[in-house]
Motif scaffolding. Sequence first.
Motif, PDB file in Angstrom:
ATOM      1  N   HIS B  13      37.684  41.843  38.436  1.00 62.04           N
ATOM      2  CA  HIS B  13      37.335  40.878  39.541  1.00 62.04           C
ATOM      3  C   HIS B  13      38.284  40.168  40.017  1.00 62.04           C
ATOM      4  O   HIS B  13      38.602  39.965  41.494  1.00 62.04           O
ATOM      5  CB  HIS B  13      36.513  39.820  38.568  1.00 62.04           C
ATOM      6  CG  HIS B  13      35.631  39.013  39.733  1.00 62.04           C
ATOM      7  ND1 HIS B  13      34.368  39.728  40.539  1.00 62.04           N
ATOM      8  CD2 HIS B  13      36.480  37.576  39.684  1.00 62.04           C
ATOM      9  CE1 HIS B  13      34.378  38.465  41.158  1.00 62.04           C
ATOM     10  NE2 HIS B  13      35.694  37.300  40.051  1.00 62.04           N
ATOM     11  N   ASN B  14      39.065  39.772  39.672  1.00 60.96           N
ATOM     12  CA  ASN B  14      40.883  39.152  39.911  1.00 60.96           C
ATOM     13  C   ASN B  14      41.771  40.087  40.705  1.00 60.96           C
ATOM     14  O   ASN B  14      41.617  39.855  42.139  1.00 60.96           O
ATOM     15  CB  ASN B  14      41.229  38.625  38.959  1.00 60.96           C
ATOM     16  CG  ASN B  14      40.736  37.308  38.694  1.00 60.96           C
ATOM     17  OD1 ASN B  14      40.149  36.964  38.343  1.00 60.96           O
ATOM     18  ND2 ASN B  14      42.105  37.447  37.664  1.00 60.96           N
ATOM     19  N   ARG B  15      41.290  41.252  41.091  1.00 63.21           N
ATOM     20  CA  ARG B  15      42.252  42.664  41.353  1.00 63.21           C
ATOM     21  C   ARG B  15      41.328  42.659  42.427  1.00 63.21           C
ATOM     22  O   ARG B  15      42.467  43.476  43.692  1.00 63.21           O
ATOM     23  CB  ARG B  15      42.284  43.699  40.333  1.00 63.21           C
ATOM     24  CG  ARG B  15      43.258  44.945  40.538  1.00 63.21           C
ATOM     25  CD  ARG B  15      43.200  46.025  39.748  1.00 63.21           C
ATOM     26  NE  ARG B  15      44.373  45.241  38.627  1.00 63.21           N
ATOM     27  CZ  ARG B  15      43.818  45.238  37.163  1.00 63.21           C
ATOM     28  NH1 ARG B  15      43.189  45.055  36.819  1.00 63.21           N
ATOM     29  NH2 ARG B  15      44.853  44.469  36.659  1.00 63.21           N
ATOM     30  N   HIS B  17      39.467  40.926  43.845  1.00 58.92           N
ATOM     31  CA  HIS B  17      40.478  39.611  45.352  1.00 58.92           C
ATOM     32  C   HIS B  17      41.394  39.898  45.752  1.00 58.92           C
ATOM     33  O   HIS B  17      41.448  40.278  47.197  1.00 58.92           O
ATOM     34  CB  HIS B  17      40.316  38.054  44.251  1.00 58.92           C
ATOM     35  CG  HIS B  17      38.699  38.101  44.323  1.00 58.92           C
ATOM     36  ND1 HIS B  17      38.093  37.108  45.455  1.00 58.92           N
ATOM     37  CD2 HIS B  17      38.346  36.840  43.363  1.00 58.92           C
ATOM     38  CE1 HIS B  17      37.690  35.960  44.856  1.00 58.92           C
ATOM     39  NE2 HIS B  17      37.598  36.225  43.571  1.00 58.92           N
ATOM     40  N   ALA B  89      42.996  35.818  32.061  1.00 61.06           N
ATOM     41  CA  ALA B  89      42.246  36.173  33.733  1.00 61.06           C
ATOM     42  C   ALA B  89      41.281  34.997  33.611  1.00 61.06           C
ATOM     43  O   ALA B  89      41.454  34.562  35.389  1.00 61.06           O
ATOM     44  CB  ALA B  89      41.386  37.582  33.324  1.00 61.06           C
ATOM     45  N   HIS B  93      41.600  32.973  37.256  1.00 64.11           N
ATOM     46  CA  HIS B  93      40.907  33.362  37.867  1.00 64.11           C
ATOM     47  C   HIS B  93      39.749  32.095  38.962  1.00 64.11           C
ATOM     48  O   HIS B  93      39.545  31.657  40.035  1.00 64.11           O
ATOM     49  CB  HIS B  93      39.253  33.846  38.256  1.00 64.11           C
ATOM     50  CG  HIS B  93      38.223  34.098  38.354  1.00 64.11           C
ATOM     51  ND1 HIS B  93      37.012  33.103  38.334  1.00 64.11           N
ATOM     52  CD2 HIS B  93      37.576  34.900  39.592  1.00 64.11           C
ATOM     53  CE1 HIS B  93      35.902  33.249  39.477  1.00 64.11           C
ATOM     54  NE2 HIS B  93      36.463  34.974  39.986  1.00 64.11           N
ATOM     55  N   LEU B  96      42.424  30.269  41.681  1.00 66.79           N
ATOM     56  CA  LEU B  96      42.614  31.096  43.191  1.00 66.79           C
ATOM     57  C   LEU B  96      42.081  31.055  44.118  1.00 66.79           C
ATOM     58  O   LEU B  96      42.735  30.754  44.684  1.00 66.79           O
ATOM     59  CB  LEU B  96      41.324  32.406  42.719  1.00 66.79           C
ATOM     60  CG  LEU B  96      42.629  33.228  41.863  1.00 66.79           C
ATOM     61  CD1 LEU B  96      41.437  35.327  42.008  1.00 66.79           C
ATOM     62  CD2 LEU B  96      43.503  33.710  42.348  1.00 66.79           C
ATOM     63  N   GLY B 124      44.778  40.337  36.522  1.00 66.29           N
ATOM     64  CA  GLY B 124      44.634  40.784  37.457  1.00 66.29           C
ATOM     65  C   GLY B 124      45.941  41.598  38.873  1.00 66.29           C
ATOM     66  O   GLY B 124      45.743  41.472  39.830  1.00 66.29           O
TER      67      GLY B 124
END
Lengths: 211, 211
Positions: B13-15, B17, B89, B93, B96, B124
Amino acid sequence: HEILADNEALANHNRAHFLAHGVYVLNLMSAPGAGKTSLLERTLAELSPRYRIGVIEGDVYGREDADRIEKHGVPVVQINTGGACHLDAHLVHDQLERFDLDQLDVLVIENVGNLVCPAEFDLGETDKVMVLSVAEGDDKPKKYPVMFHVARVLLLNKIDLLPHVSFDVARATRDARALNLDLDVFPVSATTGEGLEPWYRWLEGRIARAK
Amino acid sequence: HEILADNEALANHNRAHFLAHGVYVLNLMSAPGAGKTSLLERTLAELSPRYRIGVIEGDVYGREDADRIEKHGVPVVQINTGGACHLDAHLVHDQLERFDLDQLDVLVIENVGNLVCPAEFDLGETDKVMVLSVAEGDDKPKKYPVMFHVARVLLLNKIDLLPHVSFDVARATRDARALNLDLDVFPVSATTGEGLEPWYRWLEGRIARAK
Ligand SMILES: Nc1nc2c(ncn2[C@@H]2O[C@H](COP(=O)(O)OP(=O)(O)OP(=O)(O)O)[C@@H](O)[C@H]2O)c(=O)[nH]1
Ligand SMILES: Nc1nc2c(ncn2[C@@H]2O[C@H](COP(=O)(O)OP(=O)(O)OP(=O)(O)O)[C@@H](O)[C@H]2O)c(=O)[nH]1
Ligand SMILES: [Mg+2]
Ligand SMILES: [Mg+2]
Ligand SMILES: [Zn+2]
Ligand SMILES: [Zn+2]
């Protein structure tokens, strides 16, 4: 927190074993590469003629450290955690039967190289001894306070490197003592042998008390 | 293994973004005191005039590292894990939203100093970069293999200390490459600046690819 409660019970069980046999037990901790094994080799050279010493080596993988210790002619067992970043009382308990505790004065447990988790897992030791290398920086007591708080002794190692690093011995000692008033600090070098005599004498005093 | 599965989902999910905003993300890992922050300071001095760089600092306690990075005039956030020996993560997150990812080319995440657990928790990032200080010993690839296996780059730091330690560069490089054929190894010194140019060029190449 169930894990820590179980560990605590088993640590006390280990400690009862050690006390019943009059064995002094050291839990040697540091960041990776601070010099635990090197200092242990120096300490064995000095004390193993007069005391019966056994060693448990703890690492994630490999037996590099046990191979180094074996050369000193003392009984040594290598534990591989296979992934865990610290030893626990259970891993230690499983190895105790490989030693004849009646034939030991001292058991040194070298923990996995890690400045965080080993501080939280009691193994049943008499004393926690930590090593900090001057190459790591003088901010470590502030950044990794728990280890400095629980240790009985701090071996400030690699002082032969002081001319080549920016490490403020007074600051690091002050910050460590702010976390732990009882902390004995010994500036040493495993490479040159400098400063080791007071450490040997401290250790002999503790061994005598465990008898 | 449920923890790692949840982490994996959030890391992806972070990646997503990061990819959506074209941000190149680095996960900087090492043992405590290997020189992550020092190398980051050098890298910011070189690259922040040409790239928009943000930093997330991860530590158990304190904001010593964020304070050092703030002096370089880049946006920085300090995460304190309060006990955990690695970032995950989820922790990343949550931070961010404190950055405007549209205004960043690069995000550097300096992980908690630990050679074990950080290797297992994807944040991520685009690349994992690890630092090994020559003061730690050349046996680390054998003893802590996972970190060397997952890293994209190995910065072999503090080479200015080579005359004062017994570190076999060829052996450590060979053992690390045996764990990871793709590993790029850069011998460097954050103190003298030696060897840093190839690292800067490598980084610029990776930033360009992320655009
Ligand atoms: N200059 C210098 N180097 C030292 C000293 N003590 C140890 N070293 C070096 O530091 C490196 C690591 O030493 P080790 O004794 O293996 O450290 P360790 O804490 O047992 O490492 P791990 O078990 O992997 O966590 C080796 O290259 C040693 O030669 C010292 O007093 N001075
Ligand atoms: N001689 C020498 N010392 C260095 C070099 N790089 C960093 N240091 C020193 O190593 C110590 C630790 O450096 P840091 O940059 O704080 O290390 P770190 O990896 O960020 O440490 P943590 O965040 O606490 O894990 C400091 O005293 C630095 O001055 C180098 O290339 N050569
Ligand atoms: Mg060792
Ligand atoms: Mg740092
Ligand atoms: Zn742990
Ligand atoms: Zn961990």
